[in-house]
Design an enzyme around this catalytic site. Structure first.
Site, PDB file in Angstrom:
ATOM      1  N   GLU A 119      46.120  42.867  39.995  1.00  0.00           N
ATOM      2  CA  GLU A 119      45.060  42.386  40.886  1.00  0.00           C
ATOM      3  C   GLU A 119      45.008  40.856  40.903  1.00  0.00           C
ATOM      4  O   GLU A 119      44.825  40.237  41.953  1.00  0.00           O
ATOM      5  CB  GLU A 119      43.712  42.967  40.453  1.00  0.00           C
ATOM      6  CG  GLU A 119      43.616  44.460  40.745  1.00  0.00           C
ATOM      7  CD  GLU A 119      42.277  45.051  40.351  1.00  0.00           C
ATOM      8  OE1 GLU A 119      41.588  45.585  41.245  1.00  0.00           O
ATOM      9  OE2 GLU A 119      41.929  44.982  39.157  1.00  0.00           O
ATOM     10  N   GLU A 141      45.175  52.901  36.978  1.00  0.00           N
ATOM     11  CA  GLU A 141      43.756  53.237  36.794  1.00  0.00           C
ATOM     12  C   GLU A 141      43.438  54.704  37.051  1.00  0.00           C
ATOM     13  O   GLU A 141      42.598  55.302  36.360  1.00  0.00           O
ATOM     14  CB  GLU A 141      42.884  52.368  37.713  1.00  0.00           C
ATOM     15  CG  GLU A 141      42.659  50.950  37.205  1.00  0.00           C
ATOM     16  CD  GLU A 141      43.742  49.981  37.642  1.00  0.00           C
ATOM     17  OE1 GLU A 141      43.551  48.765  37.508  1.00  0.00           O
ATOM     18  OE2 GLU A 141      44.801  50.451  38.111  1.00  0.00           O
TER      19      GLU A 141
END
Length: 715
Positions: A119, A141
């Site tokens: 990210e 995730e």
């Protein structure tokens, strides 16, 4: 910026190198120190922007950035929802300020960039990654019940397009190597270690007007947005395909990822971050992510970090391994050791039989070569490490022996004694048995303290777990050596005490036998299967019985009966009836299912076991889960299991217990009402379906406010 996790260096060209380097940790994570440091760094960049020609982000750690702070996330509750939302919003706002700073920003990705690390990288305008196959990039995730909440969903779908981002990165938690990341467009350049920073700086200086594509006027998302006719027409199929992929299991994260991805493309990028944040927080404060983080991060790391290893200081490494038995299991074990550079002697009754085992390994390795995952030279070297033989004398020099012959005590006694006589002095003697007590197998050798159970799971090259069994005379040194050998081949060892069926085989048996019992009580065959799949199991119990063959559970039951340890489970009669009708399982092409030309329910099942509505679907689901949980609690009570972590990881990685519950004992702790709620429901099931569901004493003792099996084991 004292105690900052980010080092600031400016060169003569005016390029700022920001080095992520948490002084308090071996890896960079999105902890409070990072958030504070990034905030201070962005503030300074904005203040000094006139003297900054560009920014390069890199890391001083072996990995670029390890991701979110799971220790903090697992403590989140519905009551702390606002605080979690505020924190993730702050993280996103910082990265948004970085990418809209007005100067070019590049990432020099020197190691793994997973989750939060990717990210951060996506918030830069240009990404250069180390050209090393060990480096991985991705969003794992979903495997912890979460979604990328730091802008990962929003940026990846805008960069790659909805379909590519979902299928290649988000929905399966896939981790890609640098070449694949370049092919996808996730990164822009590959570089050697020496070139990495230089390439990033060179790009920054050459692109003073850089901006994110989604901030560029006229940018079109690859494949379009939900309002694009071609994409709009295919969108209705996404949820259905996802449900099919998950087999109806109640995992909330994939659906949240899909919703966040689609919805984020229908609004501007800043609003999209808000949409993503709300879905993220819903998952963080939910029970499923708590379960999965606890098991698949904390419990797993404790085990792999030596949590169940005896306190034997010296760490050992196998240098030459003898594998006895060259069937599918023995060949798989040989493959596992040869893969990490260990020489293996693969012994069977003859050189020809052993050669067939090596041929199986060659077939597996050959597929890797054909898919471009291994060079022919490496494959040749790999196979050269395996020596097939029919002569026990060739075991000379082996410091680890792993026996993998048929489940027959006399045969195992003979081959272990033969290996002991020829292997290196003091060699570890391990048995791959799945059911036979290790204490009795040790009676066949002189050095009983060096005998340990080393139960692999099939197929060995894909299954990550090994169950280590401690016999009555197994020494701590032998157990530590076995633990080290399992870690050497990259697998996860759980440790259990000696008993019939140990932990995994014993508890797996309750699942499949309960499925057979449900069939006998009138639940339609496919309803039995769907009850398991929709509870989160990877396969239905009738399918699993066909896979292992119906005669094996019966043989195990008969052996247990001889030892006075059998019970009268109603599923046994079902298996005997099937075998009497010649239905023995997949290997014969016919069991509960006809397997040729394709799998379908055997029509004769409905005649043998007529369907009815006697068992509610919810009861069927919980019977499968409770059968395993109650038996595991008994294992803990009898000290067959030593730790809750071993139980949870063993159940998920070895016998298919649904990860969404965090493992079989976490399922008890997180059941509605806690242990007390589980005990009450178990008593209901016992009253209606049989005493096998009656909760043991350890559960009754913990059925008090705030009681848990994890706390009981810790005491």
């Amino acid at each position: 910026m004292s105690e900052s996790t980010i080092r600031w260096e400016q060169d003569a060209d005016g390029v700022i190198t920001l080095t992520l380097d948490d002084p308090a940790s071996s890896a960079n994570t999105m902890n409070d120190a990072y958030v504070r440091s990034m905030g201070e760094t962005i503030d300074r960049l904005e203040r000094e922007k006139e003297s900054v020609r560009g920014v390069v982000l890199t890391s001083a750690k072996k990995t670029f950035f390890a991701g979110g702070n799971l220790g903090s996330l697992i403590q989140a509750t519905p009551e702390t929802r606002d605080q979690v939302l505020a924190q993730v919003t702050l993280v996103k706002r910082q990265l948004r300020r970085l990418e809209t700073l007005g100067v070019p920003v590049a990432a020099a990705i020197n190691g793994a960039a997973l989750g939060g690390g990717l990210e951060i990288a996506l918030a830069t305008h240009h990404r250069v990654v180390l050209d090393d196959p060990k480096v991985k990039l991705g969003f794992p995730e979903v495997t912890l019940g979460l979604l990328p909440g730091g802008g990962g969903v929003v940026r990846s779908v805008r960069l790659l397009g909805l379909t590519t981002a979902l299928l290649e990165l988000l929905l399966q938690g896939r981790q890609v190597r640098p070449e694949k990341a370049l092919e996808l467009g996730l990164v822009h350049e590959l570089a050697s270690a020496d070139e990495l920073l230089a390439k990033a700086k060179q790009w920054v200086l050459a692109n003073p007007d850089a901006a994110q594509p989604w901030d560029t006027k006229g940018y079109k998302v690859p494949g379009g947005t939900p309002s694009t006719p071609s994409l709009a027409s295919s969108l209705p199929a996404f949820p259905a395909n996802l449900t099919k992929q998950l087999k109806g299991a109640p995992y909330p994260a994939p659906y949240a990822i899909l919703s966040a991805a689609v919805e984020s493309l229908q609004v501007d990028v800043d609003t999209a971050f808000t949409v993503e944040g709300r879905y993220f927080v819903d998952l963080v404060v939910g029970q499923v992510s708590t379960n999965m983080i606890q098991a698949l991060w904390f419990d797993l790391n404790r085990i792999n970090g030596g949590g169940s290893r005896p306190a034997v200081e010296e760490t050992s490494r196998a240098s030459k391994v003898g594998v006895l038995g060259a069937g599918m299991m023995g060949a798989g074990i040989a493959h596992a050791f040869a893969k990490v550079g260990v020489d293996v002697v693969l012994k069977d009754v003859s050189a020809e039989a052993a050669g067939k085992g090596k041929a199986h390994v060659a077939n597996v390795v050959g597929k890797q070569v054909s898919r471009g995952r291994m060079s022919q030279g490496k494959a040749d070297a790999f196979l050269a490490r395996i020596t097939p033989t029919g002569d026990a004398a060739d075991l000379a020099g082996c410091d680890v022996i792993v026996e993998a012959v048929f489940e027959d005590t006399a045969l195992k006694h003979r081959v272990l004694a033969e290996a002991e006589a020829h292997a290196a002095r003091g060699a570890l003697l391990a048995s791959n048995t799945s059911t036979l007590p290790i204490t009795s197998l040790a009676e066949g050798v002189q050095r009983q303290a060096d005998v340990v159970g080393m139960h692999f799971f099939s197929p060995v090259d894909k299954m990550p777990l090994v169950e280590l069994i401690v016999g009555e005379r197994t020494s701590d040194t032998a157990l530590a050596r076995a633990y080290d050998a399992v870690r050497q081949i990259g697998k996860t060892p759980i440790v259990v005490s000696d008993s019939r069926g140990f932990f995994t085989s014993r508890v797996f048996g309750t699942l499949v036998m309960e499925g057979a019992a449900l069939l006998a009580e009138g639940l339609a065959p496919m309803s039995v299967e769907r009850a398991a799949l929709q509870a989160g199991f990877p396969a239905g119990p009738l399918t699993l019985l066909d896979e292992v063959t119906l005669t094996l559970p019966l043989k195990i039951r008969d052996e247990a009966a001889k030892a006075g340890a059998a019970d009268d489970h109603p599923g046994v009669a079902v298996l005997r009836t099937m075998v009497e009708h010649g239905r023995t399982g997949k290997s014969s092409g016919q069991g509960f299912f006809d397997w040729q030309p394709e799998k379908r329910v055997w029509p004769g099942l409905t005649e043998l076991f007529p369907s009815s509505d006697a068992v509610p679907f919810r009861d069927a689901q919980e019977r499968l889960l409770f059968a395993m949980a109650v038996e595991t609690a008994r294992c803990l009570e009898e000290q067959v299991l030593r730790t809750v972590e071993d139980a949870n990881i063993g159940s998920i990685m070895g016998i298919g217990f649904p990860p969404l519950y965090g493992g079989v004992l976490q399922y008890v702790d997180q059941y509605a009402g806690g242990v007390a709620g589980f005990v009450a429901r178990a008593d209901e099931l016992a009253d209606r379906y049989g005493e096998r569901f009656r909760p043991p004493a350890i559960l009754l003792e913990r059925a008090v406010p705030a009681g848990s099996l994890r706390a009981a084991a810790a005491v």
